[in-house]
Design a protein around this motif. Structure first.
Motif, short mmCIF file in Angstrom:
data_model
loop_
_atom_site.label_atom_id
_atom_site.label_comp_id
_atom_site.label_asym_id
_atom_site.label_seq_id
_atom_site.Cartn_x
_atom_site.Cartn_y
_atom_site.Cartn_z
N SER A 288 0.84 -1.20 0.00
CA SER A 288 0.00 0.00 0.00
C SER A 288 0.87 1.25 0.00
CB SER A 288 -0.90 0.01 1.23
OG SER A 288 -1.57 1.25 1.35
N VAL A 289 0.49 2.21 -0.82
CA VAL A 289 1.17 3.50 -0.85
C VAL A 289 0.11 4.60 -0.76
CG1 VAL A 289 2.46 5.12 -2.29
CG2 VAL A 289 3.18 2.74 -2.16
N SER A 290 0.38 5.57 0.10
CA SER A 290 -0.50 6.72 0.23
C SER A 290 0.31 7.99 -0.02
CB SER A 290 -1.11 6.80 1.63
OG SER A 290 -1.88 5.65 1.91
N TRP A 291 -0.37 9.02 -0.48
CA TRP A 291 0.25 10.32 -0.72
C TRP A 291 -0.44 11.38 0.12
CZ3 TRP A 291 4.62 11.17 -3.50
CH2 TRP A 291 5.04 10.17 -4.37
N GLY B 41 -8.60 11.93 -1.61
CA GLY B 41 -8.95 13.08 -0.81
C GLY B 41 -9.56 14.19 -1.64
N ASN B 42 -9.78 15.32 -1.01
CA ASN B 42 -10.44 16.45 -1.66
C ASN B 42 -9.43 17.29 -2.43
OD1 ASN B 42 -12.46 18.22 -2.36
ND2 ASN B 42 -12.28 19.41 -0.48
N PHE B 43 -8.92 16.73 -3.49
CA PHE B 43 -7.96 17.42 -4.34
C PHE B 43 -8.50 17.44 -5.77
CE2 PHE B 43 -4.07 18.38 -2.03
CZ PHE B 43 -4.33 17.76 -0.82
N PRO B 44 -8.16 18.49 -6.54
CA PRO B 44 -8.67 18.59 -7.91
C PRO B 44 -8.10 17.51 -8.82
CG PRO B 44 -7.07 20.32 -7.47
CD PRO B 44 -7.32 19.64 -6.16
N ASP B 45 -8.72 17.39 -9.99
CA ASP B 45 -8.31 16.36 -10.95
C ASP B 45 -6.92 16.60 -11.51
OD1 ASP B 45 -11.65 15.95 -12.38
OD2 ASP B 45 -10.70 15.15 -10.57
N ARG B 46 -6.35 17.76 -11.22
CA ARG B 46 -4.96 18.00 -11.65
C ARG B 46 -3.99 17.03 -10.96
NH1 ARG B 46 -2.57 22.03 -9.89
NH2 ARG B 46 -3.92 22.64 -8.16
N PHE B 47 -4.44 16.47 -9.86
CA PHE B 47 -3.64 15.51 -9.12
C PHE B 47 -4.03 14.10 -9.55
CE2 PHE B 47 -1.59 17.98 -5.68
CZ PHE B 47 -2.21 19.19 -5.87
N SER B 48 -3.03 13.31 -9.91
CA SER B 48 -3.29 11.92 -10.27
C SER B 48 -2.12 11.07 -9.78
CB SER B 48 -3.46 11.76 -11.79
OG SER B 48 -2.26 12.11 -12.46
N ALA B 49 -2.35 9.79 -9.68
CA ALA B 49 -1.30 8.89 -9.20
C ALA B 49 -1.50 7.52 -9.82
CB ALA B 49 -1.32 8.80 -7.67
N LEU C 222 3.19 10.26 -8.21
CA LEU C 222 2.16 11.29 -8.06
C LEU C 222 2.43 12.34 -9.12
CD1 LEU C 222 -0.17 12.63 -6.39
CD2 LEU C 222 1.64 13.84 -5.13
N ASN C 223 1.43 12.65 -9.91
CA ASN C 223 1.53 13.67 -10.95
C ASN C 223 0.63 14.85 -10.62
OD1 ASN C 223 3.15 12.32 -13.25
ND2 ASN C 223 1.66 10.77 -12.67
N VAL C 224 1.16 16.03 -10.81
CA VAL C 224 0.36 17.23 -10.65
C VAL C 224 0.52 18.06 -11.92
CG1 VAL C 224 -0.19 19.21 -9.20
CG2 VAL C 224 0.87 17.19 -8.18
N ASN C 225 -0.59 18.35 -12.57
CA ASN C 225 -0.59 19.14 -13.80
C ASN C 225 -0.96 20.58 -13.51
OD1 ASN C 225 -0.03 16.92 -15.50
ND2 ASN C 225 -2.19 16.31 -15.41
N ALA C 226 -0.62 21.44 -14.46
CA ALA C 226 -1.02 22.86 -14.39
C ALA C 226 -0.76 23.43 -13.01
CB ALA C 226 -2.51 22.99 -14.77
N LEU C 227 0.49 23.38 -12.59
CA LEU C 227 0.87 23.77 -11.24
C LEU C 227 0.46 25.20 -10.90
CD1 LEU C 227 4.41 22.16 -11.08
CD2 LEU C 227 2.47 21.60 -9.59
N LEU C 228 -0.03 25.34 -9.67
CA LEU C 228 -0.37 26.64 -9.10
C LEU C 228 0.59 26.97 -7.97
CD1 LEU C 228 -4.24 26.09 -8.81
CD2 LEU C 228 -3.01 27.21 -10.67
N LEU C 229 0.67 28.26 -7.63
CA LEU C 229 1.55 28.64 -6.52
C LEU C 229 1.16 27.89 -5.25
CD1 LEU C 229 1.84 32.52 -7.03
CD2 LEU C 229 3.45 30.74 -7.73
N GLY C 230 -0.13 27.67 -5.06
CA GLY C 230 -0.63 27.00 -3.87
C GLY C 230 -0.28 25.53 -3.77
#
Lengths: 113, 115
Positions: B31-34, B58-66, B76-84
């Motif tokens: 098992s792996v969690s992020w 969790g409550n994260f936008p679809d820009r986050f995928s794994a 873990l992939n994050v697209n369209a990065l924001l400053l936040g």
């Protein structure tokens, strides 16, 4: 309802003192309550965990007290040492569900020599 | 035995870019969690994968995928990065998919700075 509220935000004690960190939760489905210790630049490390069918658990100098009716739990560090200076997080989860930990906001503990 | 290993340890990206973070669980763990940890806050759950399938999100936008690979490592992939999105990204592993009799172990994280 998914929140875990933690206090205080920061705490300073002298060596040998007993810092106490408190947490409260709302979701009665939570049945697994771990505490994590995090040093700067490191990932959280499990200290001790408790289930709601016991009111107290001790491991070394660390003790968890659990009050199921009040939905509160706390960490006591006996004979605190400067090496205990770190950030402490309480957390909650559902033991048989998927592994989603809901963390508190953390308490920065400083133990002065 | 090696603990949970994550790479890279630090990286800087520009807004709008994409990032991939990698995690190797403890040997034998399935098992792996992020988690995302913003400075001064507790970690926030993003995903759990067990036996290569997503078990929780969790409550994260679809820009986050794994995803989890046959050797149980994960990305873990994050697209369209924001400053936040600037945060410490933590990977955790455990033998099975629940907390029943299981402990999860965290890696030291990947520090992502978005400028």
């Amino acid at each position: 309802q998914q929140q875990v509220k933690q206090s205080p935000q920061s705490l300073i004690v002298q060596k040998g003192g007993i810092p106490i960190i408190n947490c409260a939760y709302e979701n009665t489905a939570f049945d697994y309550f771990p505490w994590y210790q995090q040093f700067p630049g490191k990932g959280p490390a499990l200290l001790i965990a408790i289930r709601p069918d016991v009111s107290e658990k001790k491991e070394g100098r660390f003790t968890i007290s659990f009050n199921k009716s009040a939905k509160q739990f706390s960490l006591h560090i006996m004979d605190s040492q400067p090496g205990d200076s770190a950030t402490y997080f309480c957390a909650a989860s559902i033991r048989t569900g998927f592994q989603k930990l809901v963390f508190g906001t953390g308490t920065r503990l400083l133990v002065s020599p | 035995d090696a603990g949970v290993t994550q790479s890279p340890t630090h990286l800087i990206k520009t807004r709008g870019q994409q990032v991939t973070l990698r995690c190797s669980p403890i040997s034998g763990h399935k098992s792996v969690s992020w988690y995302q940890q913003v400075l001064g806050q507790g970690p926030q759950f993003i995903f759990q994968y067990y036996e290569k399938e997503e078990r929780g999100r969790g409550n994260f936008p679809d820009r986050f995928s794994a995803r989890q690979f046959p050797n149980y490592s994960s990305e873990l992939n994050v697209n369209a990065l924001l400053l936040g999105d600037s945060a410490l990204y933590l990977c955790a592993s455990s033998y099975s998919g629940t907390f029943s009799g299981n402990t999860i172990y965290f890696g030291e994280g990947s520090w992502l700075t978005v400028v």
